[in-house]
Scaffold this active site. Structure first.
Site, PDB file in Angstrom:
ATOM      1  N   VAL A 107       0.835  -1.179  -0.056  1.00 30.84           N
ATOM      2  CA  VAL A 107      -0.007   0.040  -0.013  1.00 30.84           C
ATOM      3  C   VAL A 107       0.774   1.348   0.217  1.00 30.84           C
ATOM      4  CG1 VAL A 107      -1.924  -1.275   1.194  1.00 30.84           C
ATOM      5  CG2 VAL A 107      -0.103  -0.092   2.383  1.00 30.84           C
ATOM      6  N   HIS A 123      -4.680  -4.490  -1.929  1.00 28.76           N
ATOM      7  CA  HIS A 123      -4.911  -4.161  -0.759  1.00 28.76           C
ATOM      8  C   HIS A 123      -5.416  -2.680  -0.436  1.00 28.76           C
ATOM      9  CE1 HIS A 123      -2.880  -8.083   0.883  1.00 28.76           C
ATOM     10  NE2 HIS A 123      -4.229  -8.409   0.099  1.00 28.76           N
ATOM     11  N   GLY A 191       8.794 -11.156  -2.496  1.00 29.29           N
ATOM     12  CA  GLY A 191       8.840 -10.476  -1.328  1.00 29.29           C
ATOM     13  C   GLY A 191       7.690 -10.598  -0.398  1.00 29.29           C
ATOM     14  N   SER A 193       5.427 -13.417   2.191  1.00 33.74           N
ATOM     15  CA  SER A 193       5.423 -14.506   3.134  1.00 33.74           C
ATOM     16  C   SER A 193       4.359 -15.681   2.492  1.00 33.74           C
ATOM     17  CB  SER A 193       5.315 -14.046   4.557  1.00 33.74           C
ATOM     18  OG  SER A 193       4.072 -13.270   4.786  1.00 33.74           O
TER      19      SER A 193
HETATM   20  C1  BV8 Z   1     -10.551 -11.632   2.426  1.00 34.10           C
HETATM   21  C2  BV8 Z   1      -3.443  -3.704   3.896  1.00 34.10           C
HETATM   22  C3  BV8 Z   1     -12.960 -12.212   2.222  1.00 34.10           C
HETATM   23  C4  BV8 Z   1      -3.660  -2.987   5.263  1.00 34.10           C
HETATM   24  C5  BV8 Z   1      -3.306  -5.900   4.125  1.00 34.10           C
HETATM   25  C6  BV8 Z   1     -10.622 -15.100   9.891  1.00 34.10           C
HETATM   26  C7  BV8 Z   1     -11.302 -13.996   9.537  1.00 34.10           C
HETATM   27  C8  BV8 Z   1     -11.422 -13.020   8.697  1.00 34.10           C
HETATM   28  C9  BV8 Z   1     -10.551 -12.945   7.722  1.00 34.10           C
HETATM   29  C10 BV8 Z   1      -9.830 -14.447   7.438  1.00 34.10           C
HETATM   30  C11 BV8 Z   1      -9.854 -15.390   8.745  1.00 34.10           C
HETATM   31  N1  BV8 Z   1      -8.844 -16.189   8.195  1.00 34.10           N
HETATM   32  C12 BV8 Z   1      -8.488 -16.065   7.174  1.00 34.10           C
HETATM   33  C13 BV8 Z   1      -8.965 -14.868   6.643  1.00 34.10           C
HETATM   34  C14 BV8 Z   1      -8.484 -14.121   5.467  1.00 34.10           C
HETATM   35  C15 BV8 Z   1      -7.632 -13.111   5.848  1.00 34.10           C
HETATM   36  C16 BV8 Z   1      -6.113 -13.834   5.982  1.00 34.10           C
HETATM   37  O1  BV8 Z   1      -5.720 -14.220   5.003  1.00 34.10           O
HETATM   38  N2  BV8 Z   1      -5.779 -13.884   7.179  1.00 34.10           N
HETATM   39  C17 BV8 Z   1      -4.411 -14.304   7.434  1.00 34.10           C
HETATM   40  C18 BV8 Z   1      -3.503 -13.583   8.300  1.00 34.10           C
HETATM   41  C19 BV8 Z   1      -5.045 -15.882   8.032  1.00 34.10           C
HETATM   42  N3  BV8 Z   1      -7.891 -12.223   4.590  1.00 34.10           N
HETATM   43  C20 BV8 Z   1      -8.529 -11.256   4.549  1.00 34.10           C
HETATM   44  O2  BV8 Z   1      -9.105 -10.909   5.451  1.00 34.10           O
HETATM   45  C21 BV8 Z   1      -8.709 -10.555   3.318  1.00 34.10           C
HETATM   46  N4  BV8 Z   1      -9.934 -10.471   2.908  1.00 34.10           N
HETATM   47  O3  BV8 Z   1     -10.328 -12.523   2.681  1.00 34.10           O
HETATM   48  O4  BV8 Z   1     -11.932 -11.056   2.270  1.00 34.10           O
HETATM   49  C22 BV8 Z   1     -13.376 -12.590   3.809  1.00 34.10           C
HETATM   50  C23 BV8 Z   1     -14.057 -11.773   4.329  1.00 34.10           C
HETATM   51  C24 BV8 Z   1     -14.542 -11.614   5.777  1.00 34.10           C
HETATM   52  C25 BV8 Z   1     -14.110 -12.964   6.194  1.00 34.10           C
HETATM   53  C26 BV8 Z   1     -13.285 -13.974   5.457  1.00 34.10           C
HETATM   54  C27 BV8 Z   1     -12.867 -13.522   4.392  1.00 34.10           C
HETATM   55  C28 BV8 Z   1      -7.890  -9.052   3.381  1.00 34.10           C
HETATM   56  C29 BV8 Z   1      -6.606  -9.018   3.445  1.00 34.10           C
HETATM   57  C30 BV8 Z   1      -5.831  -7.695   3.330  1.00 34.10           C
HETATM   58  C31 BV8 Z   1      -5.693  -7.286   4.737  1.00 34.10           C
HETATM   59  N5  BV8 Z   1      -4.632  -5.990   4.235  1.00 34.10           N
HETATM   60  N6  BV8 Z   1      -2.843  -4.694   4.232  1.00 34.10           N
HETATM   61  C32 BV8 Z   1      -2.354  -2.158   5.808  1.00 34.10           C
HETATM   62  O5  BV8 Z   1      -1.136  -2.435   5.157  1.00 34.10           O
HETATM   63  O6  BV8 Z   1      -2.481  -1.624   6.850  1.00 34.10           O
HETATM   64  S1  BV8 Z   1      -2.314  -7.300   4.287  1.00 34.10           S
HETATM   65  C33 BV8 Z   1      -0.813  -7.146   4.767  1.00 34.10           C
HETATM   66  O7  BV8 Z   1      -0.279  -8.337   4.649  1.00 34.10           O
HETATM   67  C34 BV8 Z   1      -0.229  -6.245   3.493  1.00 34.10           C
HETATM   68  O8  BV8 Z   1      -0.801  -5.804   2.613  1.00 34.10           O
HETATM   69  C35 BV8 Z   1       1.078  -7.186   3.216  1.00 34.10           C
HETATM   70  O9  BV8 Z   1       1.516  -6.729   1.996  1.00 34.10           O
HETATM   71  C36 BV8 Z   1       0.250  -8.473   3.351  1.00 34.10           C
HETATM   72  C37 BV8 Z   1       1.103  -9.719   3.037  1.00 34.10           C
HETATM   73  O10 BV8 Z   1       2.284  -9.727   3.786  1.00 34.10           O
HETATM   74  P1  BV8 Z   1       3.406  -9.554   2.919  1.00 34.10           P
HETATM   75  O11 BV8 Z   1       3.420  -8.595   1.810  1.00 34.10           O
HETATM   76  O12 BV8 Z   1       3.896 -10.998   2.387  1.00 34.10           O
HETATM   77  O13 BV8 Z   1       4.676  -9.154   3.904  1.00 34.10           O
HETATM   78  P2  BV8 Z   1       5.408 -10.055   4.895  1.00 34.10           P
HETATM   79  O14 BV8 Z   1       5.978  -9.189   6.081  1.00 34.10           O
HETATM   80  O15 BV8 Z   1       4.264 -10.952   5.780  1.00 34.10           O
HETATM   81  O16 BV8 Z   1       6.678 -10.903   4.408  1.00 34.10           O
HETATM   82  C38 BV8 Z   1       7.602 -10.096   3.749  1.00 34.10           C
HETATM   83  C39 BV8 Z   1       8.200 -10.962   3.085  1.00 34.10           C
HETATM   84  O17 BV8 Z   1       9.208 -10.548   2.372  1.00 34.10           O
HETATM   85  C40 BV8 Z   1       8.986 -12.343   3.741  1.00 34.10           C
HETATM   86  O18 BV8 Z   1       8.627 -13.609   3.148  1.00 34.10           O
HETATM   87  C41 BV8 Z   1      10.387 -11.755   3.850  1.00 34.10           C
HETATM   88  O19 BV8 Z   1      11.274 -13.171   3.732  1.00 34.10           O
HETATM   89  C42 BV8 Z   1      10.487 -11.119   2.338  1.00 34.10           C
HETATM   90  N7  BV8 Z   1      11.613 -10.085   2.312  1.00 34.10           N
HETATM   91  C43 BV8 Z   1      11.967  -9.426   3.176  1.00 34.10           C
HETATM   92  N8  BV8 Z   1      12.957  -8.547   2.884  1.00 34.10           N
HETATM   93  C44 BV8 Z   1      13.276  -8.864   1.451  1.00 34.10           C
HETATM   94  C45 BV8 Z   1      12.194  -9.910   1.284  1.00 34.10           C
HETATM   95  N9  BV8 Z   1      12.096 -10.701  -0.288  1.00 34.10           N
HETATM   96  C46 BV8 Z   1      13.091 -10.132  -0.759  1.00 34.10           C
HETATM   97  N10 BV8 Z   1      14.119  -9.175  -0.680  1.00 34.10           N
HETATM   98  C47 BV8 Z   1      14.013  -8.652   0.262  1.00 34.10           C
HETATM   99  N11 BV8 Z   1      14.905  -7.417   0.601  1.00 34.10           N
END
Ligand code: BV8
Ligand code: ZN
Length: 244
Positions: A107, A123, A191, A193
């Site tokens: 974002v 997102h 990049g 997870s």
């Molecule tokens: C949805 C905006 C339908 C906000 C974000 C129970 C109840 C309700 C929902 C759920 C539930 N169980 C599951 C869900 C679905 C839920 C979900 O998936 N939950 C997970 C956590 C279990 N998803 C949702 O709710 C989505 N909507 O499903 O709607 C629905 C509706 C109602 C009920 C059920 C379903 C909405 C998801 C959107 C959330 N908003 N962001 C804000 O930013 O403030 S998500 C947030 O996480 C960010 O956008 C981020 O981008 C995203 C994913 O994380 P990553 O980008 O992967 O970042 P992370 O830090 O995790 O990892 C970084 C990676 O980079 C690592 O692997 C690292 O090794 C690597 N890295 C680091 N440095 C480098 C690198 N790689 C290369 N080079 C480097 N230098």
């Protein structure tokens, strides 16, 4: 950080150079080298609280002032960061592709700032704020200073124009992502997870439609199991090497 694996780099570069229809999906890792904290890494905490707990409608409705402090901190932080070589490599990849989709979970607006054109913000974005109930939106730069800014149009509350956990993704973005998964020859996943749905399933869906999957990350992720090639290294170093 171990040296980049030359064989994996070559295999990834070959898959990308042979393709003219490429989808890219990025996560917080591509912006890490620009100084933007990742979500689950060390930077993913604010005053000891997890971003995951703050990025929900429940947290906002319970304590909007607290959630606004978190988002103002992140919006202010974005005024001091620039795109890195990873973002720029994706701009040149877009320019040589016949069809290109850049799906981002981020974002931070850095893909736009780097010059990418076809950006699908799954997102939402911190560049804008919107009303909690009506259609009012404005750039974050015009956000009033009030601790809990009100909507000038209907008087309800303004909130960041991001998608919170538990909220549906923008329909148009999902439709564009579907088109990408249906038509791409290669999906490059950078990049992320691979923990947040539905984005975490995109690579598997693209593969089931015949695409090859290339992953760039520092570590193995759930996406590694569906990747034809995983290149382990920083995106800012790896991407310029594999997009040619
Ligand atoms: C949805 C905006 C339908 C906000 C974000 C129970 C109840 C309700 C929902 C759920 C539930 N169980 C599951 C869900 C679905 C839920 C979900 O998936 N939950 C997970 C956590 C279990 N998803 C949702 O709710 C989505 N909507 O499903 O709607 C629905 C509706 C109602 C009920 C059920 C379903 C909405 C998801 C959107 C959330 N908003 N962001 C804000 O930013 O403030 S998500 C947030 O996480 C960010 O956008 C981020 O981008 C995203 C994913 O994380 P990553 O980008 O992967 O970042 P992370 O830090 O995790 O990892 C970084 C990676 O980079 C690592 O692997 C690292 O090794 C690597 N890295 C680091 N440095 C480098 C690198 N790689 C290369 N080079 C480097 N230098
Ligand atoms: Zn309103």
């Amino acid at each position: 950080m171990s040296a980049l694996d030359e064989r994996d780099l070559a295999a990834a570069a070959d898959l990308l150079s042979d393709a003219s229809r490429i989808a890219v999906m990025t996560g917080a890792g591509i912006s890490a080298e620009s100084g933007v904290p990742t979500f689950r890494g060390a930077g993913g905490f604010w005053r000891g609280r997890s971003a995951m707990d703050l990025a929900t409608p429940q947290a906002f409705n319970r304590d909007p002032e607290d959630v606004w402090k978190f988002y103002r901190y992140r919006i202010d932080g974005l005024s001091r960061v620039e795109p890195n070589a990873g973002h720029r490599a994706l701009v040149s990849l877009e320019r040589r592709c016949e069809r290109f989709w850049l799906i981002t979970q981020n974002v931070d607006g850095l893909h736009h700032a780097a010059g990418s054109e076809r950006v699908i913000e799954l997102h939402g974005t911190l560049a804008e704020v919107r009303c909690r109930v009506c259609a009012y939106r404005c750039p974050s730069s015009e956000l009033p200073d009030d601790p809990v800014p009100g909507c000038p149009s209907c008087g309800d509350l303004l909130r960041p124009a991001v998608v919170w956990f538990g909220e549906d993704l923008p329909r148009a973005a999902l439709a564009e992502a579907d088109e990408a998964m249906a038509h791409c020859e290669v999906m490059l996943v950078v990049g992320t997870s691979g923990l947040v749905e539905p984005a975490a399933s995109f690579a598997r869906w693209a593969r089931s439609r015949g695409a090859s999957i290339v992953e760039v990350n520092l570590e193995t992720t759930p996406i590694s199991s569906v990747a034809d090639v995983s290149v382990f290294g920083p995106a800012g170093e790896v991407l310029p090497r594999i997009v040619g």
